[in-house]
Scaffold this active site. Structure first.
Site, PDB file in Angstrom:
ATOM      1  N   HIS A  20       1.228  -1.253  -0.037  1.00  0.00           N
ATOM      2  CA  HIS A  20       0.156   0.037   0.402  1.00  0.00           C
ATOM      3  C   HIS A  20       0.369   1.286  -0.181  1.00  0.00           C
ATOM      4  CE1 HIS A  20      -3.114   2.383   2.422  1.00  0.00           C
ATOM      5  NE2 HIS A  20      -3.704   2.167   0.890  1.00  0.00           N
ATOM      6  N   ASP A  28       7.209   7.570 -21.206  1.00  0.00           N
ATOM      7  CA  ASP A  28       7.532   7.835 -22.253  1.00  0.00           C
ATOM      8  C   ASP A  28       9.015   7.084 -22.897  1.00  0.00           C
ATOM      9  OD1 ASP A  28       8.886  10.501 -21.829  1.00  0.00           O
ATOM     10  OD2 ASP A  28       7.026  11.324 -22.682  1.00  0.00           O
ATOM     11  N   HIS A 102       6.357  19.172 -14.485  1.00  0.00           N
ATOM     12  CA  HIS A 102       7.125  18.009 -14.562  1.00  0.00           C
ATOM     13  C   HIS A 102       8.154  17.666 -14.169  1.00  0.00           C
ATOM     14  CE1 HIS A 102       7.984  15.015 -17.095  1.00  0.00           C
ATOM     15  NE2 HIS A 102       9.221  15.959 -18.231  1.00  0.00           N
ATOM     16  N   ALA A 125       3.796  11.782 -21.979  1.00  0.00           N
ATOM     17  CA  ALA A 125       2.933  10.030 -21.559  1.00  0.00           C
ATOM     18  C   ALA A 125       3.439   9.463 -20.328  1.00  0.00           C
ATOM     19  CB  ALA A 125       3.623   9.831 -23.193  1.00  0.00           C
ATOM     20  N   ASN A 126       3.482  10.215 -19.322  1.00  0.00           N
ATOM     21  CA  ASN A 126       4.554   9.636 -18.068  1.00  0.00           C
ATOM     22  C   ASN A 126       3.071   9.298 -16.958  1.00  0.00           C
ATOM     23  OD1 ASN A 126       6.694   9.443 -19.569  1.00  0.00           O
ATOM     24  ND2 ASN A 126       6.219  11.854 -18.639  1.00  0.00           N
TER      25      ASN A 126
END
Length: 135
Positions: A20, A28, A102, A125-126
């Protein structure tokens, strides 16, 4: 042989060891993987495999309670952003979503148990997937 959607042994094994609040990152082709974080490199060529296909396969096995995305995806890759939300919400009904700059996202990958590199060339794309519990 495994029968389910996710047949990659390294990813399946990594998911089986998560507890957990543990996290993994799917990225990407250009996402840097910090030193000390295990890399599962699936990238073959541009777009192969796609980010969404890998995300869908991982979500078929991993219980998640939260996702973290780069804030920039909202404007730089709007279609992918919508697709990610759709896939994740389809897998998990009650899901927390956090957006960070980012640069902070990349720092957060250092806390992940492992990173999966795809062949995706779409900007930002992460995703970081935070594990939930099945009970």
């Amino acid at each position: 042989m495994k029968k389910g959607l996710l047949i990659n042994s390294e990813i399946s094994y990594g998911i089986s060891k998560l507890g957990h609040k543990d996290s993994i990152v799917i990225g990407d082709a250009g996402l840097p993987v910090p030193h000390g974080v295990q890399r599962v490199d699936l990238a073959v060529s541009k777009g192969i495999p796609s980010f969404l296909s890998v995300l869908s396969a991982v979500l078929s096995e991993q219980k998640i309670e939260k996702i973290i995305l780069a804030e920039e995806i909202k404007t730089a890759s709007t279609t992918l952003h919508e697709q990610i939300l759709s896939v994740c919400k389809g897998a998990e009904g009650n899901l927390e979503i956090e957006y960070v700059p980012h640069e902070e996202f990349k720092r957060n990958t250092g806390k992940c148990k492992f990173a999966v590199r795809t062949g995706e060339f779409t900007p930002f794309a992460n995703i970081i997937l935070i594990s939930g519990v099945v009970f």
